[in-house]
Design a protein around this motif. Sequence first.
Motif, mmCIF file in Angstrom:
data_model
loop_
_atom_site.group_PDB
_atom_site.id
_atom_site.type_symbol
_atom_site.label_atom_id
_atom_site.label_comp_id
_atom_site.label_asym_id
_atom_site.label_seq_id
_atom_site.Cartn_x
_atom_site.Cartn_y
_atom_site.Cartn_z
ATOM 1 N N GLU B 168 0.886 -1.217 -0.103
ATOM 2 C CA GLU B 168 0.089 -0.037 -0.066
ATOM 3 C C GLU B 168 1.032 1.337 0.183
ATOM 4 O OE1 GLU B 168 -2.991 0.159 3.094
ATOM 5 O OE2 GLU B 168 -4.077 1.846 1.865
ATOM 6 N N ILE B 169 1.868 1.253 0.753
ATOM 7 C CA ILE B 169 2.612 2.343 0.680
ATOM 8 C C ILE B 169 3.502 2.643 -0.543
ATOM 9 C CG2 ILE B 169 4.997 3.351 2.058
ATOM 10 C CD1 ILE B 169 3.922 2.198 4.565
ATOM 11 N N LEU B 172 1.024 4.144 -2.827
ATOM 12 C CA LEU B 172 0.436 5.525 -2.515
ATOM 13 C C LEU B 172 2.124 6.508 -3.027
ATOM 14 C CD1 LEU B 172 -0.732 5.363 1.195
ATOM 15 C CD2 LEU B 172 -2.003 6.153 -1.073
ATOM 16 N N LEU B 173 3.151 5.833 -2.618
ATOM 17 C CA LEU B 173 4.406 6.861 -3.116
ATOM 18 C C LEU B 173 4.424 7.032 -4.717
ATOM 19 C CD1 LEU B 173 6.897 5.563 -0.475
ATOM 20 C CD2 LEU B 173 5.809 7.808 -0.475
ATOM 21 N N ARG B 176 0.862 8.821 -5.724
ATOM 22 C CA ARG B 176 0.448 10.209 -5.244
ATOM 23 C C ARG B 176 1.334 11.147 -4.556
ATOM 24 N NH1 ARG B 176 -5.041 9.929 -5.140
ATOM 25 N NH2 ARG B 176 -6.066 7.880 -5.471
ATOM 26 N N SER B 177 2.688 10.694 -4.296
ATOM 27 C CA SER B 177 3.710 11.566 -3.624
ATOM 28 C C SER B 177 4.509 12.128 -4.618
ATOM 29 C CB SER B 177 4.515 10.631 -2.778
ATOM 30 O OG SER B 177 5.560 10.198 -3.629
ATOM 31 N N VAL B 178 5.333 13.164 -4.296
ATOM 32 C CA VAL B 178 6.227 13.970 -4.960
ATOM 33 C C VAL B 178 7.043 12.848 -5.849
ATOM 34 C CG1 VAL B 178 7.983 14.161 -3.385
ATOM 35 C CG2 VAL B 178 7.779 15.752 -5.062
ATOM 36 N N LEU B 179 7.259 11.662 -5.414
ATOM 37 C CA LEU B 179 8.015 10.875 -6.141
ATOM 38 C C LEU B 179 7.374 10.187 -7.423
ATOM 39 C CD1 LEU B 179 9.634 8.562 -3.067
ATOM 40 C CD2 LEU B 179 10.203 10.482 -4.016
ATOM 41 N N LEU B 211 14.251 8.266 0.864
ATOM 42 C CA LEU B 211 12.915 8.117 -0.041
ATOM 43 C C LEU B 211 13.273 9.691 -1.028
ATOM 44 C CD1 LEU B 211 10.045 6.827 2.014
ATOM 45 C CD2 LEU B 211 11.454 5.726 0.261
ATOM 46 N N PHE B 212 13.409 10.578 -0.234
ATOM 47 C CA PHE B 212 13.311 11.921 -1.100
ATOM 48 C C PHE B 212 14.716 11.966 -2.001
ATOM 49 C CE2 PHE B 212 13.998 16.396 -1.664
ATOM 50 C CZ PHE B 212 13.018 16.790 -2.092
ATOM 51 N N GLY B 213 15.532 11.276 -1.622
ATOM 52 C CA GLY B 213 16.761 11.124 -2.758
ATOM 53 C C GLY B 213 16.420 10.707 -3.969
ATOM 54 N N ARG B 215 13.723 11.410 -5.644
ATOM 55 C CA ARG B 215 13.264 12.868 -6.239
ATOM 56 C C ARG B 215 14.516 13.572 -6.684
ATOM 57 N NH1 ARG B 215 10.524 15.415 -9.918
ATOM 58 N NH2 ARG B 215 9.836 17.674 -9.276
#
Lengths: 301, 301
Positions: B168-169, B172-173, B176-179, B211-213, B215
Amino acid sequence: MSVRPTWIAVDWGTTHLRAWAMDGAKVLAKASSESGMAALDRDGFEPALLDLLAPWDVGDHINVVACGMVGARQGWAEAPYAAVPCTPLGAGFTQAPVRDPRLSVHIVPGVKQDRPADVMRGEETQIAGFLSQRKDFDGVLCLPGTHTKWVHVSAEEIVSFQTAMTGEIFGLLTDRSVLRHSVAGEGWDDAAFADAVTDSMSRPEALAARLFGLRAEGLLNDLAAQTARARLSGLLIGAELAAARPYWLGREVALIGAPALTALYRAALSAQGVAAVRHDGGEMTRAGLIAAHAKLKETAQ
Amino acid sequence: MSVRPTWIAVDWGTTHLRAWAMDGAKVLAKASSESGMAALDRDGFEPALLDLLAPWDVGDHINVVACGMVGARQGWAEAPYAAVPCTPLGAGFTQAPVRDPRLSVHIVPGVKQDRPADVMRGEETQIAGFLSQRKDFDGVLCLPGTHTKWVHVSAEEIVSFQTAMTGEIFGLLTDRSVLRHSVAGEGWDDAAFADAVTDSMSRPEALAARLFGLRAEGLLNDLAAQTARARLSGLLIGAELAAARPYWLGREVALIGAPALTALYRAALSAQGVAAVRHDGGEMTRAGLIAAHAKLKETAQ
């Protein structure tokens, strides 16, 4: 009596646009709209800004200093990133293309780090604002938000930084995951938050297994929504603190952001023996735009 | 030539409904629709099932054995949970209320664990299916999916289990996330996946910072989408393996699920020196429903 600013400060994020009519460091008036970067085409930025400035008398010409996602690749004009180590406004301003001859729009640069790869856009202005008030600061700034930044600052420079997607993940889990059933509602539970932070920090590797427990405890034990939400927040912030340990351990820490959020981080850090001072994010943004405007005038001279 | 089942097997999840016309252990025909639990009011279950069965000749009366979210609180009828340690169909069947006198609908029970709180609904049927073929199995079943289950099985019983929201995560990532900007597109990168699993397992506490890495590397270094997506998957599965270490370490492991997903978990476990055997999730569900039907007949005698 009309407002006659000498320059305009603008905070232009993904979902918001805020402008201040300024006279030097003095705020004469403010205005805001929902015309964030994500809602605009490239041609939409200038009209959105002009709408907001319409009530003010900008005379024949005015400088606008803008920070945030307005300078992203999908923004009005892509502003470069300064590479760390650097001062927070280190890469010079980018001029946005305008049709209205009265406007000169200067976009603040972002900051990047090559290894580990990381970027910021908007926070550098808050850091500049903070440093305009605390030139001697040697320590770590934590800027909690959708993407929380941990920033090592020394000698007025950004030395290194690290981003955690904690805010965005909390939002996705509470709004869109199966956990939304368990965390819906108002209220908060300080003790549950504190316990979850401690728990998550002591065994961060167990995070993946702990999240679904909130749903299961809701089904089996009628776990209260306010407890579930506070625990979810604590688990995620605890995992973030574990990842950011090299940043905050043994350093002076200052928090910059929305008061409700910096209060949570202060509580979590306090349990680790770190006394962090809180600063309002909006105030730091305005202070940073004032610092950027001063730098613009310097450069122009 | 009309299909004349002696009973009906049903797998009724959150987003899907699948039915098989059965004669003993033999599949005569199958049918499926999008009428998942989440799309139905309580009154909608019987019509959705009758629609699916319409082409088949069910005679005067037929037993329907159903597993999955159809037995949830928001389902057709809430089926109880058996508490571990227990056999996977340990709590007896729940009869769903029906208007059509030809139907008897028996819903398979879920399984719960009190400490740490956890629940499953649907996977117990796959476990029953697996055990109908491997009665002597003593080890761990991993059932990857939206909510991955790690299940310790011994002497035909579920001893304990643990859920990770990895699927699920990941969804979502990526959606729907910036990724989402960084991982959009087709393709896969096996080496990036393997490296990320290793990386995440060796420092699971750093996940929040990694995670943000993805992006940032997309923005700064044009990281390929297939590499970013494989790395994201590897980081999350690595974190899950770190949390599930007490389950898989030194135990026989079998994987049950969609082939593409069990292949990823097998690769990740293989790098840890664990040789996991893969089983198709759909086949295990059917085998479990057959086992449930056999148990129903036993009980009725």
